[in-house]
Design an enzyme around this catalytic site. Structure first.
Site, PDB file in Angstrom:
ATOM      1  N   TYR A   1      41.420  34.081  39.401  1.00  0.00           N
ATOM      2  CA  TYR A   1      41.171  35.516  39.338  1.00  0.00           C
ATOM      3  C   TYR A   1      40.009  35.847  38.390  1.00  0.00           C
ATOM      4  O   TYR A   1      39.022  36.471  38.787  1.00  0.00           O
ATOM      5  CB  TYR A   1      42.419  36.246  38.851  1.00  0.00           C
ATOM      6  CG  TYR A   1      43.581  36.262  39.810  1.00  0.00           C
ATOM      7  CD1 TYR A   1      43.929  37.428  40.482  1.00  0.00           C
ATOM      8  CD2 TYR A   1      44.352  35.129  40.034  1.00  0.00           C
ATOM      9  CE1 TYR A   1      45.008  37.464  41.351  1.00  0.00           C
ATOM     10  CE2 TYR A   1      45.435  35.149  40.908  1.00  0.00           C
ATOM     11  CZ  TYR A   1      45.758  36.316  41.565  1.00  0.00           C
ATOM     12  OH  TYR A   1      46.822  36.345  42.431  1.00  0.00           O
TER      13      TYR A   1
ATOM     14  N   HIS B   1      43.076  46.411  43.454  1.00  0.00           N
ATOM     15  CA  HIS B   1      43.011  44.969  43.720  1.00  0.00           C
ATOM     16  C   HIS B   1      43.454  44.654  45.144  1.00  0.00           C
ATOM     17  O   HIS B   1      42.751  43.961  45.889  1.00  0.00           O
ATOM     18  CB  HIS B   1      43.880  44.222  42.712  1.00  0.00           C
ATOM     19  CG  HIS B   1      43.812  42.730  42.846  1.00  0.00           C
ATOM     20  ND1 HIS B   1      42.922  41.969  42.135  1.00  0.00           N
ATOM     21  CD2 HIS B   1      44.513  41.872  43.616  1.00  0.00           C
ATOM     22  CE1 HIS B   1      43.064  40.696  42.469  1.00  0.00           C
ATOM     23  NE2 HIS B   1      44.038  40.609  43.367  1.00  0.00           N
ATOM     24  N   GLU B   2      44.625  45.152  45.529  1.00  0.00           N
ATOM     25  CA  GLU B   2      45.132  44.838  46.872  1.00  0.00           C
ATOM     26  C   GLU B   2      44.248  45.449  47.957  1.00  0.00           C
ATOM     27  O   GLU B   2      44.042  44.850  49.013  1.00  0.00           O
ATOM     28  CB  GLU B   2      46.578  45.321  47.017  1.00  0.00           C
ATOM     29  CG  GLU B   2      47.544  44.788  45.963  1.00  0.00           C
ATOM     30  CD  GLU B   2      47.510  43.282  45.812  1.00  0.00           C
ATOM     31  OE1 GLU B   2      47.208  42.572  46.804  1.00  0.00           O
ATOM     32  OE2 GLU B   2      47.770  42.793  44.703  1.00  0.00           O
TER      33      GLU B   2
ATOM     34  N   ASP C   1      50.853  26.663  45.369  1.00  0.00           N
ATOM     35  CA  ASP C   1      51.186  27.706  44.413  1.00  0.00           C
ATOM     36  C   ASP C   1      50.625  27.393  43.028  1.00  0.00           C
ATOM     37  O   ASP C   1      50.390  28.286  42.222  1.00  0.00           O
ATOM     38  CB  ASP C   1      52.709  27.852  44.349  1.00  0.00           C
ATOM     39  CG  ASP C   1      53.135  29.224  43.884  1.00  0.00           C
ATOM     40  OD1 ASP C   1      52.468  30.205  44.238  1.00  0.00           O
ATOM     41  OD2 ASP C   1      54.145  29.319  43.154  1.00  0.00           O
TER      42      ASP C   1
ATOM     43  N   GLU D   1      48.583  41.570  49.709  1.00  0.00           N
ATOM     44  CA  GLU D   1      47.577  42.295  50.470  1.00  0.00           C
ATOM     45  C   GLU D   1      47.744  42.220  51.971  1.00  0.00           C
ATOM     46  O   GLU D   1      46.738  42.162  52.705  1.00  0.00           O
ATOM     47  CB  GLU D   1      46.193  41.769  50.088  1.00  0.00           C
ATOM     48  CG  GLU D   1      45.944  40.302  50.427  1.00  0.00           C
ATOM     49  CD  GLU D   1      46.350  39.312  49.362  1.00  0.00           C
ATOM     50  OE1 GLU D   1      45.918  38.148  49.429  1.00  0.00           O
ATOM     51  OE2 GLU D   1      47.114  39.689  48.456  1.00  0.00           O
TER      52      GLU D   1
ATOM     53  N   GLU E   1      40.756  35.502  45.402  1.00  0.00           N
ATOM     54  CA  GLU E   1      41.155  36.273  44.226  1.00  0.00           C
ATOM     55  C   GLU E   1      40.034  36.583  43.251  1.00  0.00           C
ATOM     56  O   GLU E   1      40.026  37.643  42.637  1.00  0.00           O
ATOM     57  CB  GLU E   1      42.295  35.543  43.499  1.00  0.00           C
ATOM     58  CG  GLU E   1      43.580  35.457  44.305  1.00  0.00           C
ATOM     59  CD  GLU E   1      44.181  36.821  44.648  1.00  0.00           C
ATOM     60  OE1 GLU E   1      43.738  37.842  44.087  1.00  0.00           O
ATOM     61  OE2 GLU E   1      45.109  36.850  45.477  1.00  0.00           O
TER      62      GLU E   1
END
Length: 656
Positions: A423, A335-336, A415, A311, A358
């Protein structure tokens, strides 16, 4: 013959040049002029314990970066990018030093704004965090770091011409999230330290550079050894959102403030697929207020890009795996785009609260999809996400700390927090509040939340405090019903979770049951189903099916040749579970022609889980595919092979 080597250092007077170049912007990039340096927005630094970033060496409460000016040259032969980063500093009274984040950078010198040398030191390097760069300020309010990146900088992927769609020119792109930008930019690489920025990037002609900022001269200017491109971001952003792409790049407008970049051979297909983007922007604005970034452009990158999308403000980076030819996968754009509010406008202060980026975005994605494509299509996507969430919780264990929204990522790579929990559990949390208070009331609160925290970092505690102050407003019964703290700080799923079901999926589930019991493939409505229904069907089938039944499916519906990446992925997972050898060529083709981690990592994981049948296939394919993958993807797959099949397999992959 084109030569891709340039001098590695530049000296540039940047500020005056950008003011001059602002007037030269082309019509397609028309925008408000950049603000003057003394009008730059400076975002606050959060000082609570939960806002301290364990993934950064920076001490922003003592001295922080407010603005970054890059003057860099790309060297495709050496696979390095280098030049200077000039940083504006805001320091507390009496502050003597500033600490920056770096990883693998070759630092040559550090000076103040007048060119006087400043003492500096690189500290001990950590495998995940890199090394701190400590600079003695000696009263300086601006420092200039001369440096170059390493050839293996994790944020940068240098592609040879044969690894691109056009096969004619090389390509470079960056991927900064979560803490990779410190491998090519020496700054305070923490999402809680927002910075405005500008850049001058020199690339070999005839290549073009694009960045996640206002493009002041889209066609560049001729300079010695190539072309220079100039960019300006006058709003403070998290540093992971500074992004660069360089290659044979063309542009097509999609609307008054939307457009798409891609390699020329991909541009038409990309524009056709993304034609509804302007409608999505309008829908998002109706829900959550004005889009505050000027333009919303996208770039479809070569297949090696490791994510579905990234994004980056003003220029979303996209995988070509969304180009299905029928706009079926454009929920990724929703989403982005949603990140333009949740993630870019209001950003998690640390990666422990990744869900604030997210989870909120996934909720907004479904709202945009409902606005543009209708309630049923949105419900299908929500239920597919719920299915993934349930699987993730089963795999981790319902009591696992990894199933919490607010995570403890100390001594871990950030990460590791990027899972479907952030999400889909995050989105389920917001849907639950939405249902409890009513959509109109919830929309009013969410829009106000973005206004109140615009261009600022946020923590879970601040998010909950805002909910309580502006939505719950002392209603004890509502507070008890919502179970806010349980959602954020406890593992698993609270019992009040709202579950959204798709009406069409009920018929699909019945069809899957029927096929599993022996009904013929010809009786299925598969050709009439949309992609979500096809994925649901394949996921609903038992993981043990006779070979002849799998053959019947593949023959009837061409699953191994599907051009829809989500359908193909679901089919290949089913095929691997059944050790279905006829699907191996399609599996190899898929794994060697794209590097999207969402697809790549689970497929390799499924292969090695099949032991003697799958492990050799995984090792063979990975040796072939690994050179074209981004470090984000190889980092995950290397670990899968190392854990599941021994260090030997991982070393074999790494050697290739």
């Amino acid at each position: 013959m084109l030569h891709f080597s340039l001098p590695r250092t530049l000296g540039a007077a940047f500020a005056a040049a950008t003011l001059l170049l602002a007037a030269c912007s082309s019509e397609k990039q028309a925008d408000a002029p950049p603000v003057a340096s003394d009008e730059r927005m400076v975002a606050p630094i959060l000082t609570t314990e939960d806002a301290k970033d364990v993934h950064s060496y920076a001490r922003p409460e003592i001295a922080r970066v407010t603005h970054v000016a890059l003057d860099l040259v790309t060297d495709f032969d050496a696979k390095r990018i280098g030049g200077t980063a000039t940083l504006d500093i805001q320091a507390a009274e009496g502050a003597r030093e500033i600490v920056l984040d770096t990883k693998g950078l070759d630092v040559r010198s550090v000076t103040n704004g007048q060119g006087q040398m400043l003492p500096w030191k690189l500290g001990a390097a950590d495998e995940n965090l890199g090394a701190p760069l400590t600079v003695q300020l000696n009263g300086a309010k601006q420092i200039r770091v001369t440096y170059r990146s390493a050839p293996d900088a994790a944020a940068l992927q240098w592609l040879a011409p044969e690894q691109t769609s056009g096969k004619k020119y090389p390509f470079l792109f960056s991927q900064g999230q979560a803490i990779l930008n410190r491998t090519w930019i020496p700054t305070q690489d923490s999402p809680g330290i927002r910075q405005t920025w500008e850049a001058r990037i020199v690339v070999p002609a005839p290549l073009k550079a694009v960045m996640s900022a206002q493009n002041l001269m889209p066609e560049g200017e001729e300079v010695e050894g190539g072309r220079a491109f100039h960019f300006k971001m006058d709003k403070p952003v998290a540093p992971y959102l500074i992004a660069l792409a360089v290659g044979d790049i063309a542009f097509q407008s999609l609307g008054p403030r939307t457009g798409v970049y891609a390699e020329p051979s991909m541009l038409k297909a990309a524009a056709n697929e993304l034609v509804d983007t302007e409608k999505m922007v309008e829908a998002a604005e109706r829900l959550y207020g004005p889009y505050q970034w000027g333009r919303y452009d996208m770039i479809v990158l070569p297949p090696a890009f490791p994510f579905g999308g990234m994004e980056n403000p003003r220029l979303t980076f996209l995988t070509p795996t969304i180009l299905a030819g029928d706009k079926s996968l454009v929920s990724l754009i929703a989403h982005e785009l949603a990140h333009s509010w949740s993630g870019n406008l209001v950003t998690n202060a640390t990666w422990a609260d990744f869900w604030l980026n997210e989870g909120v975005t996934t909720y907004i994605e479904s709202r945009i999809m409902e606005e543009v494509y209708g309630r049923e299509r949105a419900a299908q996507l929500i239920e597919l996400g719920w299915e993934e969430l349930e699987a993730a919780i089963r795999e981790a264990g319902v009591d696992s700390p990894s199933t919490r929204l607010h995570l403890d990522l100390a001594d871990r790579d950030p990460d590791e927090g990027m899972s479907s929990i952030a999400y889909d559990k995050g989105a389920a949390f917001l849907r639950t509040i939405d249902r409890a208070v009513g959509r109109q009331r919830f929309d009013q609160w969410l829009r106000g939340y973005f206004d109140r925290h615009a261009f600022q970092p946020i923590t879970s505690a601040l998010f909950l405090a805002d909910l309580r102050q502006h939505l719950i407003q002392g209603d004890e019964a509502l507070e008890e019903r919502l179970r806010l703290d349980e959602w954020v700080y406890e593992p698993g799923l609270p019992g009040n979770a709202v579950v959204v079901r798709s009406e069409s999926f009920r018929a699909v589930d019945q069809a899957a049951q029927g096929f599993a019991l022996g009904s013929p493939a010809a009786s299925l409505a598969f050709p009439k189903w949309n992609y979500a229904e096809r994925v649901r069907f394949l996921n609903a089938l038992p993981r043990e099916l006779p070979t002849e039944r799998l053959t019947a499916l593949d023959t009837a519906f061409g699953l191994s040749k599907s051009t829809n990446s989500e359908v193909l992925f679901a089919w290949l997972q089913l095929a691997i579970a059944n050790r279905y050898q006829p699907a191996v060529p399609a599996l190899e083709r898929f794994l060697t022609t794209q590097g999207r981690r969402k697809f790549v990592a689970p497929l390799f994981e499924s292969l090695v889980a099949q032991g003697e049948w799958g492990r050799p296939i995984a090792t063979r394919i990975y040796a072939k595919a690994r050179p074209a993958y981004h470090s984000v993807t190889t980092g995950t797959v290397d670990q899968i092979l190392s854990e599941e099949s021994g260090d030997e397999a991982a070393e074999a992959g790494a050697a290739n």
